[in-house]
Motif scaffolding. Structure first.
Motif, PDB file in Angstrom:
ATOM      1  N   TRP A 170       4.768   3.132   0.900  1.00  0.00           N
ATOM      2  CA  TRP A 170       5.210   1.792   0.321  1.00  0.00           C
ATOM      3  C   TRP A 170       6.621   1.271   0.548  1.00  0.00           C
ATOM      4  N   THR A 172       9.781  -0.497   1.867  1.00  0.00           N
ATOM      5  CA  THR A 172       9.744  -1.771   2.710  1.00  0.00           C
ATOM      6  C   THR A 172      10.060  -1.660   4.140  1.00  0.00           C
ATOM      7  N   ASN A 175       6.321  -0.490   8.133  1.00  0.00           N
ATOM      8  CA  ASN A 175       5.065  -1.245   7.886  1.00  0.00           C
ATOM      9  C   ASN A 175       4.120  -0.640   7.259  1.00  0.00           C
ATOM     10  N   TYR A 178       0.642  -2.466   1.654  1.00  0.00           N
ATOM     11  CA  TYR A 178       1.033  -3.687   0.963  1.00  0.00           C
ATOM     12  C   TYR A 178      -0.044  -4.162  -0.094  1.00  0.00           C
ATOM     13  N   TYR A 179       0.460  -4.256  -1.406  1.00  0.00           N
ATOM     14  CA  TYR A 179      -0.577  -4.182  -2.465  1.00  0.00           C
ATOM     15  C   TYR A 179       0.142  -4.897  -3.646  1.00  0.00           C
ATOM     16  N   TYR A 180      -0.864  -5.526  -4.604  1.00  0.00           N
ATOM     17  CA  TYR A 180      -0.281  -5.791  -5.818  1.00  0.00           C
ATOM     18  C   TYR A 180      -0.547  -4.616  -6.675  1.00  0.00           C
ATOM     19  N   ASN A 242      -4.050  -0.906  -8.425  1.00  0.00           N
ATOM     20  CA  ASN A 242      -3.542  -1.442  -7.265  1.00  0.00           C
ATOM     21  C   ASN A 242      -4.777  -2.102  -6.617  1.00  0.00           C
ATOM     22  N   ARG A 245      -3.088  -6.659  -0.809  1.00  0.00           N
ATOM     23  CA  ARG A 245      -2.334  -8.048  -0.753  1.00  0.00           C
ATOM     24  C   ARG A 245      -2.110  -8.396   0.500  1.00  0.00           C
ATOM     25  N   ARG A 247       0.148  -9.984   3.655  1.00  0.00           N
ATOM     26  CA  ARG A 247       1.466 -10.362   3.805  1.00  0.00           C
ATOM     27  C   ARG A 247       1.994 -11.781   4.035  1.00  0.00           C
ATOM     28  N   SER A 389      -3.731  -0.884  10.812  1.00  0.00           N
ATOM     29  CA  SER A 389      -2.586  -0.452  10.129  1.00  0.00           C
ATOM     30  C   SER A 389      -2.665   0.992  10.081  1.00  0.00           C
TER      31      SER A 389
END
Length: 389
Positions: A170, A172, A175, A178-180, A242, A245, A247, A389
């Motif tokens: 995770w 940043t 790459n 990517y999640y809520y 989670n 999400r 980008r 990914s």
């Protein structure tokens, strides 16, 4: 044993420094911080102890009171913790698709391997997992690797990643995933009812829960009730999960309405309190009013920082003294900026419109797909994104 730490000290460094003494963190005792001198024209240091009422505001300060200088912590001899797995995978009858099969294989592999837990520091043989509490962190510390020097803990900054490099997924700076992250506390006395509601939502659309399984499902954390300002009023359970999400803003997620409905159920029906460091924007609307003594916190805030130097429009909104936090614009509901009221808050051009879903006596609003075709299209897009990914 008391250990006094200065502001900015990383927890991992602190744990490493104290474990040699056989100690672990227990609780905080008192603290001091720099305070603007209001009309005095200079800063002054305030030292708080358990006898001071302001300490109840300082423990959950949200950064809007004053900058902390030092924080003495109470420590005790470290002890062993036991981690128990209580998965009941066979109780959920999933409508298996290619995506759900992929997710299920990942879940089964995680259970088989212990999700990284080790019984003896080398292998995983099964639950329960017993270990010292200062080492029982669920995720943090992954950026530390013995192959690198202490001053080179982020090797990806200087060179291309190798297959055996250790990183945080995770982070940043890479790459990665990517999640809520939803994290909402509800009263412990109502957790049985909440689990029953979650199962009811699952039974309405079993395949939709594959989106949660791909991120280890729904987690439960337990908190004691407290009289500290802005804390939990009573013993609570944090419901946490989670989910995927994009980008890019404004792109609908596969079965994203399910996540919206779970969040709204926890907030509205159970008076849930969102974690102040997680969650999406709309969940914080009115959140402070569901915590312990928000009025008293504001009194301390006004006393310590009357001119609002440490406040912002966002923090005022969270505390309920500013404008509402929801942002109304096209596609806002897809990004967690609002609860949809109109179709334009979703993605009508992609077949996603604002729908009212009745759940018991409660009415929930979420962006839903008009046809199965568009839902499958979104799922295909997510599937391709995960594989790329």
């Amino acid at each position: 044993m008391t250990v006094t730490v200065d502001a900015g000290v990383e927890m991992r460094i602190l744990l490493d420094a104290t474990r040699s003494e056989g100690a672990c963190v227990s609780s905080h005792d008192r603290l001091g911080w720099v305070v603007h001198g209001r009309n005095e024209g200079y800063a002054k240091l305030i030292h708080l102890t358990e006898k001071d009422e302001e300490i109840k505001a300082a423990r959950v300060s949200l950064g809007v009171l004053e900058p902390f200088l030092r924080w003495p912590l109470l420590w005790r001899r470290y002890f062993r913790l036991m981690e128990v797995c209580a998965e009941e995978m066979n109780n959920a009858k999933i409508n298996v698709s290619n995506f759900c099969k992929l997710v299920r294989r990942g879940v089964e592999q995680g259970i088989k391997t212990g999700n990284g837990f080790l019984n003896d520091g080398k292998t995983f043989r099964g639950y329960p997992v017993v270990g010292y509490n200062h080492l029982m962190q669920s995720a943090s510390g992954c950026q530390f690797d013995s192959r690198y020097k202490e001053n080179d803990l982020c090797p990806w900054k200087a060179k291309k990643l190798k297959s055996n490099d250790t990183i945080c997924g995770w982070d940043t700076q890479v790459n990665g995933v990517y999640y809520y992250h939803t994290s909402i506390a509800i009263p412990l006395s109502r957790i049985t009812e909440a689990i029953r509601d979650l199962k009811q939502l699952r039974d309405m659309d079993p395949s939709a829960f594959c989106a949660l399984e791909s991120y280890v499902g729904v987690l439960f954390r337990y908190f004691k009730g407290s009289t500290d300002y802005l804390s939990h009023k009573e013993d609570s359970v944090v419901v946490e999960f989670n989910y995927f999400r994009y980008r890019e803003l404004g792109r609908p997620r596969w079965n994203g309405h399910l996540m919206d409905e779970i969040e709204q159920m926890l907030l509205q029906k159970y008076g849930g309190v969102p974690h102040f460091g997680k969650n999406r924007v709309y969940t914080f609307d009115g959140a402070a009013n569901r915590t312990a003594n928000p009025g008293k916190f504001l009194e301390v805030k006004k006393h310590l920082d009357p001119k609002g130097y440490f406040s912002s429009g966002w923090s005022d909104g969270v505390l309920g003294i500013g404008k509402g936090l929801q942002i109304w614009r096209d596609g806002c509901a897809l990004d967690g900026l609002c609860v949809c009221k109109e179709d334009r808050h979703c993605a009508p051009d992609k077949g996603f419109v604002c729908r009212a879903e009745k759940f018991g006596r409660m009415l929930m609003f979420a962006c839903n797909c008009d046809t199965e075709k568009c839902n499958l299209s979104v799922m295909k897009s997510i599937y391709m994104t995960i594989n790329v990914s």
